[in-house]
Scaffold this active site. Sequence first.
Site: not given
Length: 383
Positions: A70, A151, A179, A200-201, A328
């Site tokens: 973001t 996504n 993605q 990273g996640h 989100c």
Amino acid sequence: MIYLDSAATTAVHPDVIKVITEALTTHYGNPSSTYQLGRTAHELLESSRQTIARCLNVSSDEIYFTSGATEAINWAIRSQAYQSRELGLGNHLVATSIEHSAVLKCLEQLENEGFTYTLVNPNSEGEFTVDQFEAVSTPQTTGWIAMAVNNEVGSILPIESISKAAQSRGYWFHCDTVQAIGKVDCDYASYPITSFVVTGHKISGPKGVGILVYRPQNPAMQLHPMIVGGGQERSQRAGTENIPYIAGLAKAIELATGELTQHLAHYQSIKDDLLTSLKAHQIEYHLNGDTTHSVDNIVNLWLPDFESAKLRIQMDLVGIAVSAGSACSAGSIQPSRILKAYYPNETDRLVQSLRISFSPETTKNEIDQFVKTLVELKEKGDK
């Protein structure tokens, strides 16, 4: 728990946890400090940068560490938009309507600051084309924006053709590859993309860390720091670097790219198992998004026999995690804006769709349990 929502986030890989733990306990110095403990931390910072550069086929001096995608998206778009305007190149941007909210909210803010933008919808085939971008561009257009993989529905966008068309017109081109890394066999650095982001996640790494890769075609298009303070990240992004998570991110990217072939084969196998099982158990379904060009780890299903909001709760009650779209906006009661873009006239589809997304750890038994639960709910009439 059967976790089928890996597009929202992923569990941290054990090898990544090991790297993070070692950095937390051993390399805790401030990388800006000049004594040995600080120098050791700085060495880990730069070796992590080098690892990521090698894996993504970019130069290490094109990589900037951030708190996640973001921040990186906002930084890339705002910086390029402002620099373009300062150079007198224009103030109009073009993006797809299926971009992540980090992109769209950023565009909305820029609109309040004197910029204009146009959103392009998928065509009747669920695709995006260069012609669509060209049709809405104006003499004031300076940049195009398109994500690599959506996504929510997993559609793969034609980044190569769009980025090359942008380059031919002198536009900057931003791409959200969040993605795509570890999910698509593609060297995005080989395309004329001026900025792209990774977090990273989404790839079994830690939350709260990501990167901006910035590689302008025009030397005058310099980054504008969004966070000011110290001289970290070559004076472009202030704040003491999160060394443990940066090291963990480097390891996660290394694993995601190094094991790509095995992961892609696994995703395809799991997706085939899911669709075959649905058909065998006579569960009606239709695939959402661009069904010709899509990743295998995200499957967005229109299930006419089920109401998605209720189905998510029912699945959760039996320990199965699924979603109806982006994490989100998962708390919203509004239908997915992504599905609206693809199916503006199909009201039922908007409230009867479910996103299933896989990780390398997803098993056939977990898919079988998901389908078994659907069958049981249908038989009970509790749908």
